[in-house]
Write an enzyme that holds these catalytic residues in place. Structure first.
Site: not given
Ligand code: C5P
Length: 409
Positions: A216, A295, A311, A313, A329, A347
């Protein structure tokens, strides 16, 4: 949390220890250990005469750094020259400071490394005198001390008692723990003194085959800026970074990782020594279910990749025991605050920092950000500002909330 008040002031500090040639130099070895035990980074300069009393090898082993001996050694100057050493130091303490070294300091001599660095540094300077009682009492020594004190140099001791030369009187160097305490007292306490902070930053990269990956746009800037701000606030800071092109902030220990699985492993290793966790990383939510060993060749018009959930974290962090104070965040494009509030609960985070990544010019790849801090104490919006400045503001807010949960004994 490191509760010891001496450690709180010394953690992360850079102490330059100058050792002059006196029998009390044996106590300098203990001083290095004390300062390091309290979390300081210690480098040692020895005068040539000091090496007659204690070996540079001993000080190197105890400080973890090569000892600096010569002003005119090209190799040593290339590694860390006298001006760099002078800049590096948060404080220069000379222990033992012999009558000769005090005299040379008072004169402003720059013909050997220790006094040259003392001249060049802008950091505070302290001396712990050690000498025969008659040399201490001599008017020349006392005049030199007055000169040094008038220039703002802190004089620590000496103590009275029996001396190595068999005489009794003033001139013994203070004991190492006493010097360490006095050195600590020269520093102001900071917001996160001695707190062990772990920060994740950047994206993760999930391999598809040996040459391709899913990732990303996270630049890592916010996490790196927070790491810099945390270290400046006195925290022992570990930065677990995905693949980014950013320099490591000073006084920060960096662990580079690639995938979410690597990041989780690095976080689990760091957790036993973590008081405060800040998750800024944009961890990939999914990874390819299988990584092709070779590849993947283009053949068919379409190609489907099966993905598996990574997972979470930060949720692992909040399940740990003992559980660090945990800050997450939330980057969202719509209903930012509602999603962030839910995420904080789901969380089990102590605090979440929400930002709207749909607004051009803030968030992911940009240098600026505007956020809302959400905790059990309420919500606070911060206007758009450079990430560096925002990091200082956030570290303030995080340290405030952390200290409410962990009042100093
Ligand atoms: O669920 P979401 O990715 O929006 O949550 C963002 C927060 O969770 C961030 O603090 C991020 O670092 C953390 N996170 C994580 N592991 C994941 C996904 C997100 O630590 N797999």
């Amino acid at each position: 949390m490191v509760a010891n008040p001496v450690s709180q002031r010394l953690s992360n500090r850079r102490i330059l220890l100058g050792i002059a040639g006196g029998i009390a130099a044996y106590k300098s070895a203990e001083l290095v250990r004390r300062l390091r035990d309290h979390g300081a980074d210690v480098r040692v300069i020895m005068t040539r005469a000091a090496t007659e009393f204690i070996t540079p090898m001993t000080l190197q082993a105890l400080s973890g750094h090569p000892v600096h001996l010569d002003l005119l050694d090209p190799a040593a100057e290339a590694a860390m020259g006298h001006i760099e050493l002078a800049r590096w130091a948060d404080l220069l303490v000379i222990a033992p400071a012999t009558a000769n070294t005090l005299s040379r300091l008072a004169e402003g001599r720059a013909d050997e490394l220790l006094t040259a660095v003392a001249l060049a540094t802008r950091a505070p300077v302290a001396v712990a005198p050690a000498m025969n009682q008659a040399m201490w009492a001599n008017a020349a020594t006392q005049a030199n001390l007055q000169t040094l004190a008038a220039r703002g140099i802190r004089v620590m001791g000496p103590a009275e008692g029996s001396q190595a030369c068999g005489e009794v009187g003033a001139g013994r160097m203070l004991e190492a723990p006493d010097i360490a305490d006095r050195v600590a007292a020269m520093f102001e306490s900071r917001l996160l003194d001695g707190v062990r902070v772990v920060i994740t930053a950047g994206p993760t990269r999930e391999a598809i085959d040996p040459v391709r990956f899913i990732s990303n746009h996270s630049s890592g800037r916010m996490g790196f800026a927070l790491a810099r701000a945390a270290a400046a606030a006195g925290a022992h800071t570990t930065l677990i970074a995905g693949p980014v092109h950013l320099p490591t902030p000073e006084r920060v220990q960096r662990v580079d990782v690639v995938s979410a699985a690597d990041m989780l492993a690095a976080v689990e290793t760091a957790l036993p020594d973590c008081d405060l966790f800040i998750g800024t990383a944009a961890v990939a939510d999914y990874r390819p279910a299988e990584v092709a060993q070779q590849k993947i060749k283009k053949q068919a018009e379409t190609l489907s990749l099966a993905l598996t959930r990574n997972p979470d974290i930060i949720s692992r962090v909040t399940q740990a025991s003992p559980r660090p104070f945990t800050v997450g965040f939330a980057a969202e494009t719509n209903d930012v605050l509602a999603y962030a509030r839910n995420k904080r609960e789901a969380k089990r985070l102590d605090m979440i920092i929400a930002n709207d990544v749909s607004v051009p010019g803030i968030g992911f790849e940009s240098t600026e950000n505007a956020v809302t801090i959400i905790s059990s104490h309420g919500e606070q919006s911060l206007d758009r500002m450079p990430k560096e400045q925002l990091a200082d503001t956030l570290i303030h807010a995080i340290a405030d909330a952390y200290s409410q949960q962990h009042p100093n004994p």
